[in-house]
Design a protein around this motif. Structure first.
Motif, short mmCIF file in Angstrom:
data_model
loop_
_atom_site.label_atom_id
_atom_site.label_comp_id
_atom_site.label_asym_id
_atom_site.label_seq_id
_atom_site.Cartn_x
_atom_site.Cartn_y
_atom_site.Cartn_z
N GLU A 71 -3.81 -5.18 -6.72
CA GLU A 71 -3.91 -5.87 -5.43
C GLU A 71 -2.81 -5.39 -4.52
O GLU A 71 -1.71 -5.07 -4.99
CB GLU A 71 -3.78 -7.40 -5.60
CG GLU A 71 -4.92 -8.06 -6.31
CD GLU A 71 -4.75 -9.58 -6.41
OE1 GLU A 71 -3.92 -10.15 -5.67
OE2 GLU A 71 -5.46 -10.16 -7.22
N VAL A 72 -3.08 -5.37 -3.23
CA VAL A 72 -2.05 -5.04 -2.25
C VAL A 72 -1.29 -6.33 -1.93
O VAL A 72 -1.88 -7.40 -1.76
CB VAL A 72 -2.69 -4.44 -0.97
CG1 VAL A 72 -1.64 -4.25 0.12
CG2 VAL A 72 -3.38 -3.13 -1.30
N ASP B 223 0.84 -1.19 0.00
CA ASP B 223 0.00 0.00 0.00
C ASP B 223 0.88 1.25 0.00
O ASP B 223 1.75 1.40 0.85
CB ASP B 223 -0.91 -0.02 1.22
CG ASP B 223 -2.13 0.85 1.06
OD1 ASP B 223 -2.49 1.18 -0.08
OD2 ASP B 223 -2.73 1.20 2.09
N GLY B 224 0.70 2.12 -0.99
CA GLY B 224 1.44 3.37 -1.09
C GLY B 224 2.81 3.27 -1.73
O GLY B 224 3.44 4.28 -2.00
#
Length: 136
Positions: free
Chosen positions: A37-38, A27-28
C-alpha cells in the motif's frame, strides 16, 4: 528468515517471496521493491510522525523497542504475537513530503521471523500503526 539489522534502509530493502510480510511506503521510497500500500499523507511534520510511532511502541506491552535514530527518523521494534509469542520485526521511518513543509508520510515494514504465512498479522499490524499515527 535471518534476523534483519536493527535499522534498515528502505530503498535497499529486499523482501522475501513468502507472504509473511507487509510494506507500506511513499510511492517510490522503497526503491525497486513493490509496496503493498502507498502511505497516506499526514498533516504532521516528519518529527511529529517519528514521535507518534515512538510513543506507540513504548505504550504497548507486546511491542519492544530495538533501536531508534531521531536523526534519520527510523525506528525498529519487535512485535510479539499474543497467543503463540511469535516475534515479528517491524521497521518504520517518517518521510517528508517534497515541497510540502509540515506534511509527511511513513514507511513501515513488518515481517515474521518464522513460517510461510502469517494469516494477515503483519498487514493488520502495519495498517493499525498507520491509522494510529494518523489519529494522533
Amino acid at each position: 528468515m535471518p534476523r534483519l539489522p536493527e535499522l534498515i534502509e528502505f530503498p535497499a530493502l529486499k523482501r522475501p517471496s513468502k507472504p509473511n510480510n507487509w510494506l507500506v511506503a511513499p510511492d517510490g521510497f522503497a526503491g525497486m521493491v513493490a509496496v503493498d500500500e502507498v502511505s497516506p499523507v499526514f498533516d504532521k511534520t516528519p518529527k511529529q510522525v517519528f514521535d507518534s510511532v515512538m510513543d506507540l511502541v513504548l505504550e504497548r506491552e507486546e511491542w519492544r523497542l530495538r533501536a531508534s535514530d531521531p536523526d534519520t527518523l527510523r525506528i525498529s521494534f519487535v512485535a510479539v504475537t499474543p497467543l503463540l509469542k511469535f516475534k515479528d520485526d517491524v521497521f518504520a521511518q517518517a518521510v517528508p513530503v517534497a515541497g510540502e513543509p509540515g506534511k509527511s508520510q511513513i514507511a513501515v515494514y513488518s515481517a515474521s521471523r518464522i513460517g510461510y504465512s502469517d494469516l494477515g498479522t503483519n498487514a493488520k499490524r502495519v495498517k493499525e500503526l498507520v491509522a494510529l499515527v494518523g489519529a494522533r
